[in-house]
Scaffold this motif. Sequence first.
Motif, mmCIF file in Angstrom:
data_model
loop_
_atom_site.group_PDB
_atom_site.id
_atom_site.type_symbol
_atom_site.label_atom_id
_atom_site.label_comp_id
_atom_site.label_asym_id
_atom_site.label_seq_id
_atom_site.Cartn_x
_atom_site.Cartn_y
_atom_site.Cartn_z
ATOM 1 N N SER A 1 76.801 67.323 48.364
ATOM 2 C CA SER A 1 75.787 67.598 47.340
ATOM 3 C C SER A 1 75.869 69.040 46.865
ATOM 4 C CB SER A 1 74.392 67.266 47.856
ATOM 5 O OG SER A 1 74.019 68.160 48.880
ATOM 6 N N ALA A 2 76.209 69.971 47.735
ATOM 7 C CA ALA A 2 76.363 71.378 47.333
ATOM 8 C C ALA A 2 77.546 71.515 46.382
ATOM 9 C CB ALA A 2 76.549 72.265 48.565
ATOM 10 N N THR A 3 78.638 70.823 46.661
ATOM 11 C CA THR A 3 79.804 70.859 45.780
ATOM 12 C C THR A 3 79.457 70.269 44.429
ATOM 13 O OG1 THR A 3 81.266 70.658 47.676
ATOM 14 C CG2 THR A 3 82.211 70.169 45.543
ATOM 15 N N THR A 4 78.745 69.167 44.439
ATOM 16 C CA THR A 4 78.352 68.529 43.189
ATOM 17 C C THR A 4 77.445 69.461 42.382
ATOM 18 O OG1 THR A 4 78.483 66.394 44.278
ATOM 19 C CG2 THR A 4 77.300 66.473 42.192
ATOM 20 N N GLU A 5 76.501 70.111 43.049
ATOM 21 C CA GLU A 5 75.622 71.057 42.359
ATOM 22 C C GLU A 5 76.420 72.230 41.797
ATOM 23 O OE1 GLU A 5 71.959 73.958 43.432
ATOM 24 O OE2 GLU A 5 71.935 71.958 44.337
ATOM 25 N N HIS A 6 77.397 72.723 42.583
ATOM 26 C CA HIS A 6 78.261 73.819 42.116
ATOM 27 C C HIS A 6 79.076 73.369 40.902
ATOM 28 C CE1 HIS A 6 80.799 77.352 42.185
ATOM 29 N NE2 HIS A 6 81.867 76.564 42.184
ATOM 30 N N GLU A 7 79.603 72.142 40.957
ATOM 31 C CA GLU A 7 80.381 71.620 39.829
ATOM 32 C C GLU A 7 79.510 71.492 38.583
ATOM 33 O OE1 GLU A 7 81.986 67.991 41.356
ATOM 34 O OE2 GLU A 7 83.648 69.012 42.365
ATOM 35 N N ARG A 8 78.264 71.046 38.756
ATOM 36 C CA ARG A 8 77.348 70.941 37.612
ATOM 37 C C ARG A 8 77.068 72.309 37.008
ATOM 38 N NH1 ARG A 8 73.352 66.888 40.506
ATOM 39 N NH2 ARG A 8 74.528 64.982 40.176
ATOM 40 N N THR A 9 76.865 73.289 37.862
ATOM 41 C CA THR A 9 76.618 74.658 37.377
ATOM 42 C C THR A 9 77.829 75.167 36.609
ATOM 43 O OG1 THR A 9 75.130 75.106 39.220
ATOM 44 C CG2 THR A 9 76.006 77.012 38.059
ATOM 45 N N GLU A 10 79.017 74.864 37.114
ATOM 46 C CA GLU A 10 80.241 75.262 36.409
ATOM 47 C C GLU A 10 80.344 74.573 35.054
ATOM 48 O OE1 GLU A 10 82.685 77.571 37.073
ATOM 49 O OE2 GLU A 10 81.321 78.206 38.676
ATOM 50 N N GLU A 11 80.003 73.293 35.007
ATOM 51 C CA GLU A 11 80.030 72.565 33.727
ATOM 52 C C GLU A 11 79.032 73.163 32.741
ATOM 53 O OE1 GLU A 11 79.201 68.523 34.787
ATOM 54 O OE2 GLU A 11 81.244 68.128 35.472
ATOM 55 N N VAL A 12 77.819 73.432 33.218
ATOM 56 C CA VAL A 12 76.793 74.040 32.366
ATOM 57 C C VAL A 12 77.262 75.406 31.883
ATOM 58 C CG1 VAL A 12 74.441 75.000 32.338
ATOM 59 C CG2 VAL A 12 74.871 72.763 33.377
ATOM 60 N N LEU A 13 77.885 76.176 32.773
ATOM 61 C CA LEU A 13 78.393 77.496 32.404
ATOM 62 C C LEU A 13 79.469 77.397 31.320
ATOM 63 C CD1 LEU A 13 78.302 80.530 32.835
ATOM 64 C CD2 LEU A 13 79.976 80.244 34.680
ATOM 65 N N GLU A 14 80.340 76.421 31.420
ATOM 66 C CA GLU A 14 81.379 76.236 30.395
ATOM 67 C C GLU A 14 80.765 75.847 29.053
ATOM 68 O OE1 GLU A 14 84.642 77.052 30.481
ATOM 69 O OE2 GLU A 14 84.082 77.873 32.438
ATOM 70 N N ILE A 15 79.778 74.963 29.090
ATOM 71 C CA ILE A 15 79.081 74.589 27.848
ATOM 72 C C ILE A 15 78.362 75.800 27.276
ATOM 73 C CG2 ILE A 15 77.196 73.183 26.921
ATOM 74 C CD1 ILE A 15 78.032 71.032 29.021
ATOM 75 N N TYR A 16 77.741 76.573 28.144
ATOM 76 C CA TYR A 16 77.041 77.792 27.737
ATOM 77 C C TYR A 16 78.002 78.759 27.034
ATOM 78 C CZ TYR A 16 74.359 82.141 28.254
ATOM 79 O OH TYR A 16 73.708 83.322 28.030
ATOM 80 N N LYS A 17 79.157 78.983 27.637
ATOM 81 C CA LYS A 17 80.166 79.874 27.039
ATOM 82 C C LYS A 17 80.579 79.374 25.655
ATOM 83 C CE LYS A 17 82.424 81.389 31.325
ATOM 84 N NZ LYS A 17 83.676 81.285 32.094
#
Length: 162
Positions: A4-20
């Motif tokens: 679940s921590a990896t999944t949360e980290h992956e989601r944050t990375e996805e959100v960060l890419e969309i944000y960029k």
Amino acid sequence: MLESATTEHERTEEVLEIYKLLVEMADRVSQRRQSANSFYLTVNTAIIGATAYVARDTDGANTWAISLAGVAICILWIRAVLSYKSLNSAKFKVITELEGRLPVAAFKDEWEFLQGANGKRHTPFHKTEVLVPFVFISVHSAQFASTLPWQAIWEAGKLALC
């Protein structure tokens, strides 16, 4: 737990890419806005020069036509400024909402700082930017008015009153 921590980290990375991507798109809109302003500024400057050149050699009809075209261009310019403003406003709303899913909210914090306690620390660019076409409308109108046959208008007005 690790999964679940990896999944949360992956989601944050996805959100960060969309944000960029969204921040880059907002910057591109701002660049297009500046290019559009440069275009309209150049066109209006050329129209004023053309009107002044034509006014010295003609009876005024050409000057009127060119001046009215200048006013029309300015109206389009105002509409473009307002369109870019609404487009960027929407982009920044999405960006600030997306920041709620990130550890830092840079745009939201910056905007709160610019607003200050009384909301008057910063004047948005569009409020000044939209005044420039009105200055050109004034110049075009003055050029138009300068070629009107004021004496004939005055005399016609006097006759109409009698």
